[in-house]
Design a protein around this motif. Sequence first.
Motif, PDB file in Angstrom:
ATOM      1  N   GLY A   1      12.398 -47.782 -37.078  1.00 51.97           N
ATOM      2  CA  GLY A   1      13.763 -47.424 -37.446  1.00 51.97           C
ATOM      3  C   GLY A   1      13.915 -47.118 -38.922  1.00 51.97           C
ATOM      4  O   GLY A   1      14.895 -46.485 -39.332  1.00 51.97           O
ATOM      5  N   THR A   2      12.935 -47.542 -39.722  1.00 54.41           N
ATOM      6  CA  THR A   2      13.011 -47.322 -41.173  1.00 54.41           C
ATOM      7  C   THR A   2      12.948 -45.839 -41.517  1.00 54.41           C
ATOM      8  O   THR A   2      13.734 -45.338 -42.330  1.00 54.41           O
ATOM      9  CB  THR A   2      11.873 -48.065 -41.890  1.00 54.41           C
ATOM     10  OG1 THR A   2      11.929 -49.454 -41.568  1.00 54.41           O
ATOM     11  CG2 THR A   2      11.962 -47.885 -43.391  1.00 54.41           C
ATOM     12  N   ALA A   3      12.027 -45.119 -40.913  1.00 54.75           N
ATOM     13  CA  ALA A   3      11.873 -43.698 -41.224  1.00 54.75           C
ATOM     14  C   ALA A   3      13.123 -42.917 -40.855  1.00 54.75           C
ATOM     15  O   ALA A   3      13.571 -42.040 -41.604  1.00 54.75           O
ATOM     16  CB  ALA A   3      10.656 -43.123 -40.500  1.00 54.75           C
ATOM     17  N   GLY A   4      13.710 -43.233 -39.704  1.00 57.67           N
ATOM     18  CA  GLY A   4      14.937 -42.554 -39.305  1.00 57.67           C
ATOM     19  C   GLY A   4      16.061 -42.796 -40.299  1.00 57.67           C
ATOM     20  O   GLY A   4      16.825 -41.874 -40.636  1.00 57.67           O
ATOM     21  N   ARG A   5      16.146 -44.021 -40.786  1.00 57.70           N
ATOM     22  CA  ARG A   5      17.170 -44.340 -41.788  1.00 57.70           C
ATOM     23  C   ARG A   5      16.939 -43.561 -43.072  1.00 57.70           C
ATOM     24  O   ARG A   5      17.880 -42.993 -43.649  1.00 57.70           O
ATOM     25  CB  ARG A   5      17.155 -45.855 -42.063  1.00 57.70           C
ATOM     26  CG  ARG A   5      18.066 -46.288 -43.203  1.00 57.70           C
ATOM     27  CD  ARG A   5      18.125 -47.794 -43.342  1.00 57.70           C
ATOM     28  NE  ARG A   5      16.837 -48.398 -43.669  1.00 57.70           N
ATOM     29  CZ  ARG A   5      16.337 -48.472 -44.895  1.00 57.70           C
ATOM     30  NH1 ARG A   5      16.991 -47.916 -45.925  1.00 57.70           N
ATOM     31  NH2 ARG A   5      15.183 -49.080 -45.115  1.00 57.70           N
ATOM     32  N   LEU A   6      15.688 -43.516 -43.533  1.00 57.25           N
ATOM     33  CA  LEU A   6      15.387 -42.793 -44.765  1.00 57.25           C
ATOM     34  C   LEU A   6      15.560 -41.287 -44.593  1.00 57.25           C
ATOM     35  O   LEU A   6      15.989 -40.597 -45.525  1.00 57.25           O
ATOM     36  CB  LEU A   6      13.965 -43.109 -45.228  1.00 57.25           C
ATOM     37  CG  LEU A   6      13.703 -44.555 -45.660  1.00 57.25           C
ATOM     38  CD1 LEU A   6      12.242 -44.732 -46.066  1.00 57.25           C
ATOM     39  CD2 LEU A   6      14.623 -44.971 -46.807  1.00 57.25           C
ATOM     40  N   ALA A   7      15.251 -40.780 -43.407  1.00 62.57           N
ATOM     41  CA  ALA A   7      15.448 -39.348 -43.152  1.00 62.57           C
ATOM     42  C   ALA A   7      16.924 -38.985 -43.244  1.00 62.57           C
ATOM     43  O   ALA A   7      17.289 -37.926 -43.773  1.00 62.57           O
ATOM     44  CB  ALA A   7      14.895 -38.971 -41.784  1.00 62.57           C
ATOM     45  N   GLY A   8      17.787 -39.853 -42.737  1.00 61.86           N
ATOM     46  CA  GLY A   8      19.228 -39.613 -42.849  1.00 61.86           C
ATOM     47  C   GLY A   8      19.684 -39.627 -44.287  1.00 61.86           C
ATOM     48  O   GLY A   8      20.503 -38.793 -44.705  1.00 61.86           O
ATOM     49  N   ARG A   9      19.154 -40.551 -45.050  1.00 63.80           N
ATOM     50  CA  ARG A   9      19.482 -40.626 -46.477  1.00 63.80           C
ATOM     51  C   ARG A   9      18.981 -39.390 -47.214  1.00 63.80           C
ATOM     52  O   ARG A   9      19.681 -38.835 -48.070  1.00 63.80           O
ATOM     53  CB  ARG A   9      18.820 -41.887 -47.054  1.00 63.80           C
ATOM     54  CG  ARG A   9      19.049 -42.122 -48.535  1.00 63.80           C
ATOM     55  CD  ARG A   9      20.397 -42.681 -48.816  1.00 63.80           C
ATOM     56  NE  ARG A   9      20.514 -43.059 -50.212  1.00 63.80           N
ATOM     57  CZ  ARG A   9      21.641 -42.985 -50.909  1.00 63.80           C
ATOM     58  NH1 ARG A   9      22.755 -42.537 -50.340  1.00 63.80           N
ATOM     59  NH2 ARG A   9      21.686 -43.352 -52.177  1.00 63.80           N
ATOM     60  N   LEU A  10      17.781 -38.908 -46.859  1.00 68.10           N
ATOM     61  CA  LEU A  10      17.225 -37.718 -47.498  1.00 68.10           C
ATOM     62  C   LEU A  10      18.069 -36.481 -47.195  1.00 68.10           C
ATOM     63  O   LEU A  10      18.265 -35.624 -48.066  1.00 68.10           O
ATOM     64  CB  LEU A  10      15.787 -37.501 -47.027  1.00 68.10           C
ATOM     65  CG  LEU A  10      15.002 -36.398 -47.725  1.00 68.10           C
ATOM     66  CD1 LEU A  10      14.802 -36.731 -49.204  1.00 68.10           C
ATOM     67  CD2 LEU A  10      13.637 -36.206 -47.058  1.00 68.10           C
TER      68      LEU A  10
END
Length: 433
Positions: free
Chosen positions: A125-134
């Motif tokens: 779930g971390t990558a999905g969160r960071l992708a949204g932030r990016l």
Amino acid sequence: MRISVIGCGYLGAVHASAMAELGHDVVGIDVDPAKIAALAAGRPPFFEPGLAEILASATATGRLRFSADIADAADAEVHFLAVGTPQAADSNAADLRFVDAAFEAVVPHLAEGALIVGKSTVPVGTAGRLAGRLAELAPHASLVWNPEFLREGYAVRDTLEPDRLVYGVGDDHAASVLDQVYRAAIEAGTPRIVTDYATAELVKVAANAFLATKISFINAMSEIADATGADVTALADAIGHDARIGRRFLNAGVGFGGGCLPKDIRAFTARAEELGRGEALAFLREVDAINLRQRQRAVDLAVAALDGSVHRKRIAVLGVTFKPESDDVRDSPALDVAVQLKGLGADVIATDPEGIDNARARHPQLDYVTSTREALRGADLVVLVTEWREYRALDPVETARLVAGRRIIDGRNVLDADAWRAAGWEYRGIGRP
């Protein structure tokens, strides 16, 4: 390609050096000035076979440099996040502060079409969160999650010649850019799996959970072997011939340690609980418990070998690192055994080919020597807890001339029990009669 590696600890220093060895133009970024200075001078801040050679080669050619200023990464096309994800201080969950800080630091410096590549082991779930932030902060850039599968002691080879490449992507562009980074491995036929973010994150933690489970399984069998008089090594050989099981990682002993497996299975369990699926990974708590219990079993064997008390007995502890070919003492079963024996009043003399400085920094109460012969001299008991080659190769007859008592605990089941007993030794292994 122009590459930055953010975080120059164990993972980052190896990755940066290996990428430069492959011909890329690399800058390593870290907030620790002392670490940056050592790496820039071609001195690895830790022991890893082969790293000093490729680090020196890459820095000499100018393809690899190091900096404490994130702005020096601004012209990179690909930015690898290689920071640590330690266990949180107040729970089993992973501490993501360093990942988040590295991500936020690099975002303002992303060029058009730049790629952020996550290497750190993170909860699903971390990558999905960071992708949204990016997408909010830098929609001109992309994110890939590209987990590492390094084995300490083989990390350079595992980076230059990986057994598989996993990309967790949000778009096709990201995969094509990463293909350029890993072109040599891809052309050599390395399997390449392109999937979504969550699956890529799970690949890493699932692999570690499976390996930990396999190790704890055979250690659980060693307890049954002790109770029945069976030989766990012969048992492992027999079931290992089954292709569905395999022999690797079926070695009973004092258990696994280091900076990855223990904290990763705990973080995986914690994440499952956050997702409302804690029961699915409840077995990992027992895997962890079996692993920790092995350390106490080694201590109990030592106490039994010395007729119920180790108080004021001289014990030679061979090995303090969690595995050979490393100087890593994080969560080391070997060091834990040494500390427990010291706590019971033993005169512990510990030695290790590479890990003494790190062990002394954590546990200065132990006595350390650099020579195996010095550690053995006058010992009432020998405890082998890290299977370094030089310990596996000890000659029982010659060793007997150095010690005060011919008693040995083989905490890794790597010695020839018959040969040691034939030389007059009282030999005790883990789950061996």
